[in-house]
Design an enzyme around this catalytic site. Structure first.
Site, PDB file in Angstrom:
ATOM      1  N   LYS A   1      41.383 -10.195  13.364  1.00 43.28           N
ATOM      2  CA  LYS A   1      41.806  -9.653  14.653  1.00 43.28           C
ATOM      3  C   LYS A   1      43.240 -10.077  14.939  1.00 43.28           C
ATOM      4  O   LYS A   1      43.693 -11.102  14.433  1.00 43.28           O
ATOM      5  CB  LYS A   1      40.904 -10.222  15.762  1.00 43.28           C
ATOM      6  CG  LYS A   1      39.508  -9.647  15.822  1.00 43.28           C
ATOM      7  CD  LYS A   1      38.723 -10.268  16.973  1.00 43.28           C
ATOM      8  CE  LYS A   1      37.313  -9.709  17.020  1.00 43.28           C
ATOM      9  NZ  LYS A   1      37.266  -8.275  17.379  1.00 43.28           N
TER      10      LYS A   1
ATOM     11  N   ARG B   1      26.652  -5.964  14.288  1.00 40.06           N
ATOM     12  CA  ARG B   1      25.563  -5.095  13.797  1.00 40.06           C
ATOM     13  C   ARG B   1      24.978  -5.629  12.506  1.00 40.06           C
ATOM     14  O   ARG B   1      23.812  -5.411  12.203  1.00 40.06           O
ATOM     15  CB  ARG B   1      26.094  -3.660  13.664  1.00 40.06           C
ATOM     16  CG  ARG B   1      27.204  -3.498  12.675  1.00 40.06           C
ATOM     17  CD  ARG B   1      28.020  -2.223  12.883  1.00 40.06           C
ATOM     18  NE  ARG B   1      28.997  -2.332  13.968  1.00 40.06           N
ATOM     19  CZ  ARG B   1      29.807  -1.344  14.358  1.00 40.06           C
ATOM     20  NH1 ARG B   1      29.743  -0.169  13.755  1.00 40.06           N
ATOM     21  NH2 ARG B   1      30.652  -1.524  15.349  1.00 40.06           N
TER      22      ARG B   1
HETATM   23  N1  BES Z   1      32.831  -8.930  19.182  1.00 40.06           N
HETATM   24  C1  BES Z   1      33.526  -7.734  18.925  1.00 40.06           C
HETATM   25  C2  BES Z   1      33.457  -6.737  20.082  1.00 40.06           C
HETATM   26  C3  BES Z   1      34.335  -7.022  21.272  1.00 40.06           C
HETATM   27  C4  BES Z   1      35.682  -6.763  21.224  1.00 40.06           C
HETATM   28  C5  BES Z   1      33.781  -7.480  22.434  1.00 40.06           C
HETATM   29  C6  BES Z   1      36.471  -6.993  22.336  1.00 40.06           C
HETATM   30  C7  BES Z   1      34.552  -7.686  23.549  1.00 40.06           C
HETATM   31  C8  BES Z   1      35.898  -7.443  23.500  1.00 40.06           C
HETATM   32  C9  BES Z   1      32.940  -7.033  17.705  1.00 40.06           C
HETATM   33  O1  BES Z   1      32.447  -7.865  16.720  1.00 40.06           O
HETATM   34  C10 BES Z   1      34.038  -6.236  17.082  1.00 40.06           C
HETATM   35  O2  BES Z   1      34.969  -6.826  16.617  1.00 40.06           O
HETATM   36  N2  BES Z   1      33.904  -4.936  17.097  1.00 40.06           N
HETATM   37  C11 BES Z   1      34.901  -4.075  16.575  1.00 40.06           C
HETATM   38  C12 BES Z   1      34.208  -2.962  15.833  1.00 40.06           C
HETATM   39  C13 BES Z   1      35.145  -2.093  15.036  1.00 40.06           C
HETATM   40  C14 BES Z   1      35.728  -2.884  13.879  1.00 40.06           C
HETATM   41  C15 BES Z   1      34.365  -0.905  14.516  1.00 40.06           C
HETATM   42  C16 BES Z   1      35.716  -3.521  17.738  1.00 40.06           C
HETATM   43  O3  BES Z   1      35.147  -3.245  18.785  1.00 40.06           O
HETATM   44  O4  BES Z   1      36.929  -3.430  17.590  1.00 40.06           O
HETATM   45 MN    MN Z   2      33.962  -8.445  15.346  1.00 41.40          MN
END
Ligand code: BES
Ligand code: MN
Ligand code: ZN
Length: 495
Positions: free
Chosen positions: A277, A351
Site C-alpha cells: 500500500k 477474502r
Molecule cells: N483492508 C483493506 C480494505 C480497506 C481499505 C479498508 C481502506 C478500509 C480502508 C483490504 O484488505 C484491501 O486492501 N482491499 C483492497 C482490495 C483491492 C486490492 C481489490 C482495496 O480496497 O483497495
Molecule cells: Mn488489503
C-alpha cells in the site's frame, strides 16, 4: 458507568443534575412544566428572557433552583416536535451529554423517555446509553499521562409513569452492548505491535475464562495446514507472527439448536503485502482486525446478557506483510474448499483468510453465518462512513439485519450479489482470481466470498467505512456491535 431506570417526580429527585426538555418556541415538556411550577416559574422566566429558545441541541445549565431537590437542572433543546428524527435525536443526546460532562455532577437523571426524543422509548434509551458510553470512553491509555476518567458515573432514566419491565430489559441489554463496544474499540485502537494474532487469541481465551458458557479454542498454523487452509496460510507467509484461527462457542440454548456463526476478519496489520500500500495513512491498517474485534465485543455482550441462543465466533487472524517468503502476485493457492485461487493482488487478503474460515464454519452445522470485515476501500467510496455494506444469499436475512441496524441506529445498506458480477473473477489459470478490477470492487469482493458460502444462509457486512474514524477524531467506533447484538436479541426473542 451505571445505568438505571425508575419512576419519579423531577423536582423531588436529589442528585447532581436533572435533565428536562424544552421544545422550540419555549414550550416546556411535561417534566419541565413540573419543575417550572415547583421553582415558581423560573424556567418560564429564563425562556422569556431569551436564554433558552428550545432550539434543537441547545442546552442551558441552571444551578440551585428553588423548590428543586437536584443541585442542577439542565434544559435540553428539542427543536420542533415535528422535526425530531433519528439524526436530530442523536444530536440532542450528544449535546446533552457534552453539557453534563462539562459539569462536576457524578450522577444525572434524564427525563427524555416519556417525551419521545426519538422513535420510541426503547430507541431513545439505547441511543442515550451509547452516547453516554462513547463520551466516557478514553483512548489515551498509552500516553504517559492519560486523561482523567469521566466524573459522570451514574445515569438514571426517569419516567413520570411506571417504566415497563421490557424497557428495563432493553436498558440492561444496551448497557452490556455498550461494554461490548468498548472492548471492540479498545482492541481496534491497539497498535499492530501489541495487538498481534497471538494477542487476539489471548483475549478470546480470557473471554472463555470470564464466562462459563463460552468455550474458546485456538488453532495454530500446523492445524490449519492439516485442514488444507492454503488460502489463509498464503496471507501469513510474509509475517514473523504466527497466524491463529480462534473459535469461541457460546452455549445459551439447547445443545441441539443450530448456532449462528459470526466470522470476523482479523488482519492485525495490512501493509498490502508484496502489492504494498502507499505510505499515507497506512497506520490505519491496524484497524483491519475490527471485524474480529466486533465478534469479540458481541460475544462478550451476549454472554453478559445470557442470551438464549447458540452463537459461534470464528476469527482468522494474521498479518499481511511483504518479505522474501511472502506470497507474490500470480501465485496460485488451494483453499480448504478445494477451489483454487490465483492471487493477482496480495492486498486483497481479507477474502483469502475469510474464505477458509467460511468453509471451516460448516463444521458447526450453522443456522446462519455472518461475516464481518473491513474488506474494501471501494465500500468507503460507495457508502461513506454512515452505512455498513450488506450482502446476503437470502433476502429474508438481509431484511432482518437491515431492521436490526435501524433498531440499534447502526445501519447497513444492501448491495446486489447478482450472478452478472461473478464473471469478473474468472481466471485463466485457476478456479478464480482474487480481484475483479476497480468497478464494483465491494460487490466483486462479496461475490468472491459467496463462492464459499453456498451450503448455508449467509450475510456479509463490509465495515471498511464504519469501523473507525480518521482524522482528528481517529479511533475505532465499536460498530457493528450494536447491529449484531440487536440481530441476536431479535433471533433469541423469535425462538
Ligand atoms: N483492508 C483493506 C480494505 C480497506 C481499505 C479498508 C481502506 C478500509 C480502508 C483490504 O484488505 C484491501 O486492501 N482491499 C483492497 C482490495 C483491492 C486490492 C481489490 C482495496 O480496497 O483497495
Ligand atoms: Mn488489503
Ligand atoms: Zn485488509
Amino acid at each position: 458507568m451505571e445505568f438505571s431506570i425508575k419512576q419519579g417526580s423531577p423536582e423531588k429527585l436529589k442528585g447532581g443534575c436533572v435533565v428536562v426538555g424544552v421544545f422550540e418556541g419555549g414550550k416546556l415538556s411535561t417534566a419541565a412544566q413540573i419543575i417550572d411550577k415547583a421553582a415558581k416559574h423560573a424556567l418560564s422566566e429564563f425562556i422569556a428572557r431569551g436564554d433558552m429558545s428550545g432550539k434543537s441541541s441547545s442546552t442551558l445549565l441552571l444551578h440551585k433552583l428553588p423548590g428543586v431537590a437536584a443541585e442542577r437542572v439542565l434544559l435540553a433543546g428539542l427543536g420542533k416536535a415535528s422535526e425530531l428524527n433519528s439524526k436530530t435525536s442523536v444530536e440532542i443526546l450528544h449535546a446533552t451529554f457534552v453539557a453534563l460532562n462539562a459539569t462536576a455532577a457524578k450522577d444525572a437523571t434524564l427525563y427524555i423517555v416519556d417525551e419521545g426524543v426519538g422513535k420510541d422509548a426503547a430507541w431513545v434509551v439505547k441511543q442515550a446509553v451509547f452516547t453516554a458510553a462513547e463520551q466516557a470512553f478514553r483512548a489515551d491509555g498509552m500516553k504517559s499521562k492519560p486523561s482523567k476518567p469521566a466524573t459522570l458515573k451514574n445515569i438514571t432514566f426517569a419516567t413520570l409513569d411506571k417504566p415497563s419491565a421490557a424497557l428495563k430489559n432493553v436498558l440492561d441489554q444496551t448497557a452490556a452492548t455498550a461494554r461490548g463496544m468498548a472492548l471492540t474499540k479498545e482492541l481496534g485502537n491497539l497498535p499492530g505491535n501489541i495487538c498481534t494474532p497471538t494477542y487476539l487469541a489471548a483475549k478470546a481465551l480470557a473471554l472463555g475464562k470470564a464466562h462459563k458458557n463460552i468455550k474458546t479454542t485456538v488453532l495454530n498454523e500446523k492445524d490449519m495446514q492439516k485442514l488444507g487452509m492454503g488460502s489463509l496460510l498464503s496471507v501469513t507467509r510474509g509475517s514473523e507472527q504466527p497466524a491463529k484461527l480462534i473459535t469461541l462457542e457460546y452455549h445459551g440454548a439447547d445443545k441441539k439448536q443450530k448456532p449462528i456463526v459470526l466470522v470476523g476478519k482479523g488482519i492485525t496489520f495490512d501493509s498490502g503485502g508484496i502489492s504494498l500500500k502507499p505510505g499515507a495513512e497506512m497506520d490505519e491498517m491496524k484497524y483491519d482486525m475490527c471485524g474480529a474485534a466486533s465478534v469479540l465485543g458481541t460475544m462478550q455482550a451476549i454472554a453478559e446478557m445470557g442470551l438464549k441462543l447458540n452463537v459461534v465466533g470464528i476469527i482468522p487472524a494474521c498479518e499481511n506483510l511483504p518479505s522474501g517468503r511472502a506470497t507474490k502476485p500470480g501465485d496460485i493457492v488451494a483453499s480448504m474448499s478445494g477451489q483454487t485461487i490465483e492471487i493477482l493482488n496480495t492486498d486483497a487478503e481479507g477474502r483469502l483468510i475469510l474464505c477458509d474460515a467460511l468453509t471451516y464454519s460448516k463444521k458447526f452445522n450453522p443456522d446462519t453465518v455472518i461475516d464481518i470485515a473491513t474488506l474494501t476501500g471501494a465500500c468507503v467510496i460507495a457508502l461513506g462512513h454512515v452505512a455498513t455494506g450488506l450482502f446476503s444469499n437470502e433476502d429474508n436475512l438481509a431484511k432482518e439485519l437491515l431492521a436490526a441496524g435501524e433498531q440499534a441506529h447502526d445501519r447497513a445498506w444492501q448491495l446486489p450479489l447478482w450472478e452478472d458480477y461473478q464473471s469478473l473473477l474468472d481466471s485463466n489459470f485457476a478456479d478464480m482470481q482474487n480481484i475483479g478490477g476497480r468497478a464494483g470492487g465491494t460487490i466483486t469482493a462479496a461475490c468472491f466470498l459467496s463462492r464459499f458460502t453456498k451450503d448455508y444462509r449467509w450475510a456479509h457486512l463490509d465495515i471498511a467505512g464504519t469501523a473507525w474514524k480518521s482524522g482528528k477524531e481517529k479511533g475505532a467506533t465499536g460498530r457493528p456491535v450494536p447491529l449484531l447484538t440487536q440481530y441476536l436479541i431479535n433471533r433469541a426473542a423469535a425462538k
